[in-house]
Design a protein around this motif. Sequence first.
Motif, PDB file in Angstrom:
ATOM      1  N   ASN A   1     -44.519  20.480  15.252  1.00  0.00           N
ATOM      2  CA  ASN A   1     -43.297  20.342  14.597  1.00  0.00           C
ATOM      3  C   ASN A   1     -43.280  19.005  13.564  1.00  0.00           C
ATOM      4  N   LEU A   2     -42.138  18.883  12.784  1.00  0.00           N
ATOM      5  CA  LEU A   2     -42.241  18.023  11.650  1.00  0.00           C
ATOM      6  C   LEU A   2     -42.358  16.473  12.168  1.00  0.00           C
ATOM      7  N   LEU A   3     -41.577  16.230  13.431  1.00  0.00           N
ATOM      8  CA  LEU A   3     -41.418  14.988  13.638  1.00  0.00           C
ATOM      9  C   LEU A   3     -42.686  14.514  14.175  1.00  0.00           C
ATOM     10  N   ALA A   4     -43.815  15.251  14.730  1.00  0.00           N
ATOM     11  CA  ALA A   4     -45.114  15.153  15.184  1.00  0.00           C
ATOM     12  C   ALA A   4     -46.272  15.258  14.193  1.00  0.00           C
ATOM     13  N   ALA A   5     -45.702  15.662  12.829  1.00  0.00           N
ATOM     14  CA  ALA A   5     -46.870  15.924  11.903  1.00  0.00           C
ATOM     15  C   ALA A   5     -47.246  14.743  11.242  1.00  0.00           C
ATOM     16  N   ASN A   6     -48.526  14.725  10.822  1.00  0.00           N
ATOM     17  CA  ASN A   6     -49.401  13.708  10.408  1.00  0.00           C
ATOM     18  C   ASN A   6     -50.353  14.362   9.440  1.00  0.00           C
ATOM     19  N   ILE A   7     -49.863  14.889   8.212  1.00  0.00           N
ATOM     20  CA  ILE A   7     -50.645  15.466   7.167  1.00  0.00           C
ATOM     21  C   ILE A   7     -50.360  14.819   5.998  1.00  0.00           C
ATOM     22  N   PRO A   8     -51.408  14.880   5.062  1.00  0.00           N
ATOM     23  CA  PRO A   8     -51.714  13.958   3.929  1.00  0.00           C
ATOM     24  C   PRO A   8     -50.545  14.534   2.994  1.00  0.00           C
TER      25      PRO A   8
ATOM     26  N   LEU B   1     -47.346  14.453   2.707  1.00  0.00           N
ATOM     27  CA  LEU B   1     -46.092  15.435   3.096  1.00  0.00           C
ATOM     28  C   LEU B   1     -45.047  15.297   2.068  1.00  0.00           C
ATOM     29  N   GLU B   2     -44.687  14.123   1.544  1.00  0.00           N
ATOM     30  CA  GLU B   2     -43.709  13.813   0.559  1.00  0.00           C
ATOM     31  C   GLU B   2     -43.701  14.828  -0.646  1.00  0.00           C
ATOM     32  N   ASN B   3     -45.248  15.260  -0.912  1.00  0.00           N
ATOM     33  CA  ASN B   3     -45.330  16.216  -2.154  1.00  0.00           C
ATOM     34  C   ASN B   3     -44.905  17.536  -1.848  1.00  0.00           C
ATOM     35  N   TYR B   4     -44.682  17.969  -0.603  1.00  0.00           N
ATOM     36  CA  TYR B   4     -44.485  19.224  -0.320  1.00  0.00           C
ATOM     37  C   TYR B   4     -43.271  19.685   0.381  1.00  0.00           C
ATOM     38  N   LEU B   5     -42.372  18.585   1.197  1.00  0.00           N
ATOM     39  CA  LEU B   5     -41.156  19.120   1.918  1.00  0.00           C
ATOM     40  C   LEU B   5     -39.947  18.781   0.815  1.00  0.00           C
ATOM     41  N   GLY B   6     -39.258  19.933   0.714  1.00  0.00           N
ATOM     42  CA  GLY B   6     -38.063  20.064  -0.025  1.00  0.00           C
ATOM     43  C   GLY B   6     -38.576  20.004  -1.489  1.00  0.00           C
ATOM     44  N   LYS B   7     -39.746  20.094  -1.861  1.00  0.00           N
ATOM     45  CA  LYS B   7     -40.053  20.210  -3.353  1.00  0.00           C
ATOM     46  C   LYS B   7     -40.344  21.704  -4.164  1.00  0.00           C
TER      47      LYS B   7
ATOM     48  N   ALA C   1     -29.873  19.580   3.701  1.00  0.00           N
ATOM     49  CA  ALA C   1     -29.014  18.462   4.107  1.00  0.00           C
ATOM     50  C   ALA C   1     -28.596  18.495   5.437  1.00  0.00           C
ATOM     51  N   SER C   2     -29.227  19.375   6.377  1.00  0.00           N
ATOM     52  CA  SER C   2     -29.275  19.442   7.719  1.00  0.00           C
ATOM     53  C   SER C   2     -30.341  19.121   8.400  1.00  0.00           C
ATOM     54  N   LEU C   3     -31.331  18.931   7.681  1.00  0.00           N
ATOM     55  CA  LEU C   3     -32.889  18.839   8.200  1.00  0.00           C
ATOM     56  C   LEU C   3     -33.072  17.760   9.376  1.00  0.00           C
ATOM     57  N   THR C   4     -33.513  18.172  10.479  1.00  0.00           N
ATOM     58  CA  THR C   4     -33.962  17.058  11.630  1.00  0.00           C
ATOM     59  C   THR C   4     -35.356  17.464  12.033  1.00  0.00           C
ATOM     60  N   ASP C   5     -35.712  18.690  11.889  1.00  0.00           N
ATOM     61  CA  ASP C   5     -37.092  19.138  12.337  1.00  0.00           C
ATOM     62  C   ASP C   5     -37.615  20.206  11.625  1.00  0.00           C
ATOM     63  N   ALA C   6     -38.739  20.624  11.700  1.00  0.00           N
ATOM     64  CA  ALA C   6     -39.208  21.975  11.122  1.00  0.00           C
ATOM     65  C   ALA C   6     -40.673  22.216  11.836  1.00  0.00           C
ATOM     66  N   ALA C   7     -40.665  23.782  11.784  1.00  0.00           N
ATOM     67  CA  ALA C   7     -42.312  24.012  11.995  1.00  0.00           C
ATOM     68  C   ALA C   7     -43.191  23.756  10.919  1.00  0.00           C
ATOM     69  N   VAL C   8     -44.139  23.274  11.204  1.00  0.00           N
ATOM     70  CA  VAL C   8     -45.249  22.805  10.135  1.00  0.00           C
ATOM     71  C   VAL C   8     -46.520  23.546  10.412  1.00  0.00           C
ATOM     72  N   VAL C   9     -47.045  24.017   9.465  1.00  0.00           N
ATOM     73  CA  VAL C   9     -48.435  24.617   9.664  1.00  0.00           C
ATOM     74  C   VAL C   9     -49.247  24.053   8.462  1.00  0.00           C
TER      75      VAL C   9
ATOM     76  N   GLN D   1     -30.296  25.830  11.695  1.00  0.00           N
ATOM     77  CA  GLN D   1     -30.912  26.003  10.284  1.00  0.00           C
ATOM     78  C   GLN D   1     -31.990  25.746  10.506  1.00  0.00           C
ATOM     79  N   PRO D   2     -32.915  26.694  10.880  1.00  0.00           N
ATOM     80  CA  PRO D   2     -34.349  26.711  11.213  1.00  0.00           C
ATOM     81  C   PRO D   2     -35.296  26.275   9.716  1.00  0.00           C
ATOM     82  N   ARG D   3     -36.257  25.533   9.854  1.00  0.00           N
ATOM     83  CA  ARG D   3     -37.106  25.135   8.611  1.00  0.00           C
ATOM     84  C   ARG D   3     -38.635  25.340   8.860  1.00  0.00           C
ATOM     85  N   CYS D   4     -39.270  25.776   7.879  1.00  0.00           N
ATOM     86  CA  CYS D   4     -40.932  25.974   7.983  1.00  0.00           C
ATOM     87  C   CYS D   4     -41.346  25.404   6.721  1.00  0.00           C
TER      88      CYS D   4
END
Length: 437
Positions: A121-128, A130-136, A150-158, A186-189
Amino acid sequence: MSIEVSVKPQVSYLKQLLDLGQELPATTSLIREIRDRATAVVQELAIPTTRDEEWRVTDLSGLLKVNFQAVSNQESAISLSDINSLILPEAAASRLVFVNGIYAPELSSVANLPAGLFVGNLLAANIPHLENYLGKQQGGQEVFTALNTASLTDAAVVYVPKNLLVETPIHLLFISVTGEAATISQPRCLVVVEAGSTVTLIEDYISYPVTSPQSPVTNLTNSVTEVWVGENAQVSHIRVQQENKEAFHIGKSAIAQARNSRYACHAVSFGGQLSRHNLEVFQTGEATETTLNGLTMIGGSQIGDTHSAIALNHPYGITNQLHKCVVGDRAHAVFNGKVFVPKPAQLTNAGQLNRNLLLSSKARVDTKPQLEITADNVKCSHGATVSQLEDDEIFYLQSRGIDADSARTLLINAFAIEIIEQIPVASVRERLTQIVR
């Protein structure tokens, strides 16, 4: 003197949905910044009506009649045994489960993954970066996409690092739990596949209980998936929507393809009283290959809407799209597919076809395949067909000892199976084949 300012119901309703967003933990500054930008966009928008071109034949007035409530953490209401039938044997050790959009770690399994691969999940993600990808991804200002952000709290991250072949599929399972009140989730991937890597992704939306109660409660699923396909990378993306017949489902898939990358999407939709999938592919480098296969099977008074767009801005691109709709009873299918081939996209090879099968005289389909070409050295084609089951085909099968109902079923299966057979995961193919039958 007082002045009364009337607010359109589409505007006030969107604000109500925005107000249902959950609070963020204090430590997530990046997510807060992304949310704030999206909130500013949503506050300038409204729920679309049939006067909006992109929603001209899909009426959302039924959605405005539902008073949705925020979801609560109901993961404890589901045990691992409850979802046993949904677990795919090929992805038993690489599964993320979200219940009403909330991460359920006790239902997930991400053990023994290859080195460097992150599935969590996003809250545990530590990927290089990240700010260049999420919501971009492009298209983020579309109303439902912006509402999700606008309602984002967490997400599935691969996250797949460079030059990694992921041999087992990754299963992202999103479960909507129906309760006493109508809820919105409002799921997010976020999927990032770096250069030279290969992965298969299964994005699965389903209602619980799997067998719907006699009067299932309405829910709204508003999902967004961002996929970044790196240079010379390959992604197979399977998306299955099988929510109950009272649900509203609106999904966005936004894909960016770098040079020499290959992306294939197999999108299958059965559920929801109203469902819509916005599939957008953006070419960011030359010589990309894009395959879009879709199947919509609906009946009753369901509405199934697919809007796709492929934006080609570089030469040597190859795209192939086949979308099929099987429409019964009083159901209404919508297909709008756009392929943009501007002048820089020379030597593009693009094909698009929408085939529709109507099973009753009251079934309806609106189809609009579109090619917008300004390049002068390309090979492009598009088309659409609408047909019914032919009496002579049914008669031929009856002459071979097959009864009329079985003959109809056999012909419908043959029409739909062309899409299902191209799905690269055997257990998913088997499950979808059983549903079609």
